[in-house]
Structures are given as C-alpha cells and as structure tokens.
Enzyme design. Sequence first.
Site, PDB file in Angstrom:
ATOM      1  N   CYS A   2       2.767  41.619  -5.758  1.00 13.24           N
ATOM      2  CA  CYS A   2       2.415  42.323  -6.979  1.00 13.24           C
ATOM      3  C   CYS A   2       1.933  43.731  -6.640  1.00 13.24           C
ATOM      4  O   CYS A   2       1.204  43.945  -5.685  1.00 13.24           O
ATOM      5  CB  CYS A   2       1.338  41.629  -7.801  1.00 13.24           C
ATOM      6  N   ARG A  27       6.749  45.045  -3.373  1.00 11.47           N
ATOM      7  CA  ARG A  27       5.679  44.038  -3.363  1.00 11.47           C
ATOM      8  C   ARG A  27       6.006  42.834  -4.243  1.00 11.47           C
ATOM      9  O   ARG A  27       5.293  41.829  -4.212  1.00 11.47           O
ATOM     10  CB  ARG A  27       4.373  44.667  -3.850  1.00 11.47           C
ATOM     11  N   TRP A  74       5.065  39.424  -8.352  1.00 12.23           N
ATOM     12  CA  TRP A  74       5.613  38.373  -7.494  1.00 12.23           C
ATOM     13  C   TRP A  74       4.920  37.107  -7.975  1.00 12.23           C
ATOM     14  O   TRP A  74       3.714  36.939  -7.805  1.00 12.23           O
ATOM     15  CB  TRP A  74       5.295  38.648  -6.026  1.00 12.23           C
ATOM     16  N   ASN A  98      -3.330  41.881  -9.018  1.00 12.00           N
ATOM     17  CA  ASN A  98      -2.626  41.493  -7.796  1.00 12.00           C
ATOM     18  C   ASN A  98      -3.537  40.542  -7.037  1.00 12.00           C
ATOM     19  O   ASN A  98      -4.679  40.882  -6.763  1.00 12.00           O
ATOM     20  CB  ASN A  98      -2.346  42.750  -6.959  1.00 12.00           C
ATOM     21  N   GLY A  99      -3.049  39.349  -6.731  1.00 12.94           N
ATOM     22  CA  GLY A  99      -3.870  38.383  -5.985  1.00 12.94           C
ATOM     23  C   GLY A  99      -3.835  37.038  -6.674  1.00 12.94           C
ATOM     24  O   GLY A  99      -2.915  36.737  -7.436  1.00 12.94           O
ATOM     25  N   GLU A 477      14.154  35.326  15.363  1.00 15.73           N
ATOM     26  CA  GLU A 477      14.192  36.493  14.483  1.00 15.73           C
ATOM     27  C   GLU A 477      15.589  36.645  13.851  1.00 15.73           C
ATOM     28  O   GLU A 477      15.711  36.962  12.661  1.00 15.73           O
ATOM     29  CB  GLU A 477      13.808  37.756  15.283  1.00 15.73           C
ATOM     30  N   LYS A 481      16.285  36.673   9.886  1.00 12.47           N
ATOM     31  CA  LYS A 481      16.933  37.813   9.210  1.00 12.47           C
ATOM     32  C   LYS A 481      18.125  37.325   8.389  1.00 12.47           C
ATOM     33  O   LYS A 481      18.309  37.730   7.251  1.00 12.47           O
ATOM     34  CB  LYS A 481      17.458  38.849  10.213  1.00 12.47           C
ATOM     35  N   GLU A 484      16.984  35.333   5.271  1.00 15.40           N
ATOM     36  CA  GLU A 484      16.302  36.031   4.181  1.00 15.40           C
ATOM     37  C   GLU A 484      17.195  37.004   3.421  1.00 15.40           C
ATOM     38  O   GLU A 484      16.988  37.197   2.234  1.00 15.40           O
ATOM     39  CB  GLU A 484      14.980  36.671   4.618  1.00 15.40           C
ATOM     40  N   HIS A 500      18.746  18.426  23.165  1.00 14.42           N
ATOM     41  CA  HIS A 500      17.775  17.425  22.707  1.00 14.42           C
ATOM     42  C   HIS A 500      17.859  17.182  21.203  1.00 14.42           C
ATOM     43  O   HIS A 500      16.920  16.665  20.611  1.00 14.42           O
ATOM     44  CB  HIS A 500      16.353  17.861  23.102  1.00 14.42           C
ATOM     45  N   LYS A 600       7.399  42.198   0.171  1.00 10.04           N
ATOM     46  CA  LYS A 600       7.124  42.869   1.441  1.00 10.04           C
ATOM     47  C   LYS A 600       5.717  42.582   1.945  1.00 10.04           C
ATOM     48  O   LYS A 600       5.485  42.487   3.140  1.00 10.04           O
ATOM     49  CB  LYS A 600       7.327  44.369   1.242  1.00 10.04           C
TER      50      LYS A 600
HETATM   51  C1  F6R Z   1      10.742  39.223   7.927  1.00  8.80           C
HETATM   52  C2  F6R Z   1       9.512  39.786   7.414  1.00  8.80           C
HETATM   53  C3  F6R Z   1       8.314  38.909   7.319  1.00  8.80           C
HETATM   54  C4  F6R Z   1       7.066  39.661   7.792  1.00  8.80           C
HETATM   55  C5  F6R Z   1       5.822  38.806   7.543  1.00  8.80           C
HETATM   56  C6  F6R Z   1       4.555  39.481   8.023  1.00  8.80           C
HETATM   57  O1  F6R Z   1      11.783  40.134   7.884  1.00  8.80           O
HETATM   58  O2  F6R Z   1       9.453  40.930   7.047  1.00  8.80           O
HETATM   59  O3  F6R Z   1       8.500  37.742   8.049  1.00  8.80           O
HETATM   60  O4  F6R Z   1       7.225  39.967   9.140  1.00  8.80           O
HETATM   61  O5  F6R Z   1       5.707  38.529   6.179  1.00  8.80           O
HETATM   62  O6  F6R Z   1       4.319  40.666   7.333  1.00  8.80           O
HETATM   63  P1  F6R Z   1       3.342  41.750   7.930  1.00  8.80           P
HETATM   64  O7  F6R Z   1       3.942  42.240   9.184  1.00  8.80           O
HETATM   65  O8  F6R Z   1       3.237  42.804   6.874  1.00  8.80           O
HETATM   66  O9  F6R Z   1       2.035  41.057   8.186  1.00  8.80           O
END
Ligand code: F6R
Length: 605
Positions: A2, A27, A74, A98-99, A477, A481, A484, A500, A600
């Site tokens: 948010c 956000r 969000w 927000n929260g 990772e 990627k 997501e 395994h 984000k």
């Molecule tokens: C993946 C991604 C998330 C963030 C995670 C932590 O592409 O962006 O997995 O890495 O939400 O976010 P931060 O780094 O802001 O604590």
Amino acid sequence: MCGIIGVIGTSHSASLILEGLKRLEYRGYDSAGIATLDKNTINRQRSAGKISNLEKHLETNPLTGLIGIGHTRWATHGPANEENAHPHSDGQVAVVHNGIIENFQKLKDELSDCNFESTTDSEVIVHLISYYLDRGDNLIDACRKMKARLKGSFALAVISLKENDTVIGICQGSPLAVGYGNGEMYLGSDSLALLPMTSKVSYLSDGDFCILKSGSVQFFNSENKNVKREIKELSIDASSVSKGSFDHFMMKEIHEQPQVIRDTLNALIDSSSRTSDLSQLNIDINDLSKITIVGCGSAYYAGLVSKYWFEEYAKIPVEVDIGSEFRYRNHPLPDKGLAIFISQSGETIDTLYPLRLCKEKGQYILSIVNSPESTIARESDSVIKTLAGPEIGVASTKAFTTQMVTLAVLALFIARKRNHLSEKKEQELVSALLELPEKISEILNAQDSINKVASQIKDTQNVLYLGRGHNYPIALEGALKLKEISYIHAEAYASGEMKHGPIALIDSHLPIVFIAPSDTLFSKSLTNIEQVSARGGRVIALTDEAGSEKLNGLHEYLIKLPKAHEFVHPILYSLPVQLLAYYTAVLKGTDIDQPKNLAKSVTVE
Ligand code: F6R
C-alpha cells in the site's frame, strides 16, 4: 505494501496525488482512490485494479479541493474491489492506511452502531476518529486517542471536515515522509513519490505524528512531545524513476547492473591497493563468534551465497535464515555475534522484526540496504548502502546483484582482518569483482541464446533449476524470478539432491536449467547433467567455454557465459536467470513490472 500520499495547499491536489500514486504503484496495485476536501465536503473517487482505472475514472469525475489524500492498495483484509478501496470515509473523516490493524475486529465490535461499508481492517480508523470528534475532541486529539487504541503497524493520512485546513500523518511500524513545497506540503509512503514535487523531505520516526497545514508542519514523537525532524535534500534524479527507452523497468534495471555494481564496488574498495575498505564499520572483527544473516526472498538468497564466502575466506560460522522463520525460533545467539540484515526496501517487516530481536539479544546489527533512510537502516548499528539506485520493477535484479557484491567485499574485509586472507589473494579476488561490470556487459550484448531458450520454455508448466555450492542459491533465485513474473511453476534444488527425489519428475517435457560454470565442482555437475540426459530430460546448460566443451552434446540448449573467476560466478550467473525469466514473461505477455498479487515493499507479516 500500500502506498499513501497527502497534499495540502494547491488547487491541483488531485492531479498531484494521482502522479504520486503512480510512483507508489510498486507497493500495491489491487485498487486505488483519492479523497479531497472541497467547500466542506469530502469527495471521493475509487476504482478496483490499477491506477490507470482510477485515472480514467477521474477524467469524467474530476476531484477539486486544496487538500487531498490518496492510496494504492495491496489487499490484506477483504477482496480487491471498490468498496474496500481507500480512502475510507464516513463523510466527516477520510483515511488512507498502509499496514495492518491487528485488533480491528475488537474495535469493530465496539463500534457496532457505525455503518461499516467495507470488509477492511482500515475502516475502523475512520469510525474511531469520528467517535472522538462526536464527543467534542478536536481532530488532533481525536487522532491521538484513535492511535492509542490501534495495535499493529500503520502509516496513516487523515483529513476531516472538522479541521478543513489540516492533513494528519501518523507513522507506527510503516514509513512516512513529509515533503516541503512552495506553500504546499506533501505526505508520502516514500520520498520517490514526492520527488517530482519537491526534493526537500523529512522522515517521520517510528511513533511520530505530524500536522500538516499549508506551508508548515509540526512533528510530535510517540510521547507527544513537539520535536524537530531534519530536512534532507534528496539527491536522486527524477529521471532515474522513469523507464527511459526500455519497455519495462525490469529490463532497464537489468541493464543498469554494470554501472551500479561499479558504483557499489567503488564505494567499498580502495582502488589503489585493490583491497576492501570497510573501515567505517565499528565492529571488533577478531572477536566475532558467529554471523547470523536474515533476509527474505532474493535478499535471503544473496545471504545464502555469502555464507559460502564467509566460511571459505573468513573461516567464521554463518547461519542464514528467512526473516519470517527466524523470528519464531528460539535462538541461542552467542555473545559477540554479528547479525546482518539484507533488504532492498529496508522496510520488509519480516526482516525488521528479527533485527529487533537480535538487538535485544545483544548482537551487533549491520544492515545492507538500498534505501538508506529506511527503518531497517535507521535501527542498525552500521549500514552499508547498495548503490543500486531506485528499483521499481517488482522483481529484484540490480538490488540482488549489488547485495551480493557488498557481501563479497565484506567477506574479504573480515577475512583479512582475521588474518585468513593474504593481501595478494585479496587483490586477486577484488580484481575478479572489478571485472564484473565488463563481463556483465558482454552478457547484455549477447542475449539471443537466452531469448531462444525462453521461447522453448514459455509453454511449459514446470521448470527445474539446479546448481551446486555457491551457485545453488542462484538456482533458487532463477526459479523465484521465473515464478514471479512468468507464473510458470519452477523449483530449485542443489544439483546433488536431484537423485533424492526430483529425479522422479524427469521426462522429455521438463526443462532443467543447470547453473554449471566450469568451477571446482563442475565434474559433479556434469555427472548430474548425465543423469538427466540418460533419462531423456531436457538440459538447459548455463556454462562457459570450458564447460561447454565438456558437455559432449548432453544439453538441448546452451547459454554460454564469459569465463570469470570462480569467486564471482554467483553474481555473473544471476544475469542469465534474470534474462530468461524476463524473456519468458515477455512471450507470455504477463505484467512484468507489476506481477499479480505481488508488491515491492512487504510491510506486513
Ligand atoms: C524477488 C523479490 C523479493 C524481495 C523480498 C525482500 O524478486 O523482489 O523476493 O527480494 O520481498 O524485499 P526487500 O529486499 O525489500 O527486503
């Protein structure tokens, strides 16, 4: 999670709020809304979905007024529809939040006479403020009393007919910044949102309350004492928050990696001696007993990579954990422990709470953050900034690689201070880091093979990523990627674990991406590649020239990378997994910068 914004003192308040919301859309993008105060009425427009829906709606239903608040959501409580979109209002008060309000149900039960229009936790705030206003309190006292009743984390902006020249901002556990204009004042979840309007900002401290009038602001701390908050000049250029000539922020940010890695290294390395320079860290390194590393998502994977470096070079025990798990374990944390918190946003609540726990348990708190004004940075004993610049694409790319670069230099610094690394060896490893920008540029200039593989996996249901040693977190990772942004299910394993269990999945349909540079473990990776190939599996090999020569045609696709020092492989091999996910998502036509359900900055548990 948010985004909120407030504007006071301009007849363009609604359009400024809309612009600010667009910058906060990273956000959350489930719904958006704006409320303005005009001639003693609160007017609201809200829309489900992205801000573009709200924008269209405002074209035919414009909002006027000198004061306004806005929100991009969000969803946490209640579906992402118009009724649940903020601002919430009862006609007398309007609020954006927000929260999370943890005790909202109890408060809602108490306020059962009120007409609740939404199923959110946030609406209770409106009715609580009105409850106190109706009993004779002024807006400020009503907000103070309301704040005292809330449990949870919240950043709020409040307007009311009762004081139609005021915006109230409240910050507890979620960030809020005040911007200073020319007679106008602004409130925003982060300073990026305020950047087009002003470069002068103050950040609220946790527990702060602020009263914005046209041209002035007063701050009060959690004890209701009138306090001053420093005015900072933002150094970020507003253009760094635009896509430039790229179709997506993610691709722009992938291409920024050579430069931001160079910038991050320049700040951490003494270029004349080619050694690490982190003398600003006030830690007794020789006495360190253990390193605990906490992060979430990609930041956690950066931490996992660094475990290999700290153990290999600094010979120190390292434990890495996911933020949301760490907090609910009972850790025997040692005296003289160093706890490292990794976060792009610096606001991730799952990372922040373990930080506070480690602080209570006497650990030295070092954070590696991309947002130096963030809560995690502010609450740390020391901070190392990753110089990635604003990362807008929801999928982390440049923040992730600069986190690894920073951790690599830190590992070398600690290793040398503990006398486990000669200056000569350190210079060799630092040189490998310094060569990264050029090698990454080489990958960026030769993306055809990656695009070709993307066209082969775009219609698949599942992809498996495998890697060994410090490249295993890059397999994790890569899978993250792909999931997501392309919505293809992907899983990652340490290559040796394949036999395994996951080996049962191998058939002629399942693509298996091997992160397999020609390193000391290559012969082991090759064995795993052979095991896949023998079962008719589809091998996509990410390797270098030497590795490709040894593949003997076991692969279906090859993505060839420049030869590099083994130490920096995890950083270099992040590029092809980012690009593979990106191109696959492009072919699938997904919303790359704002994938569904994600945000984000994740400021809820
Ligand atoms: C993946 C991604 C998330 C963030 C995670 C932590 O592409 O962006 O997995 O890495 O939400 O976010 P931060 O780094 O802001 O604590």
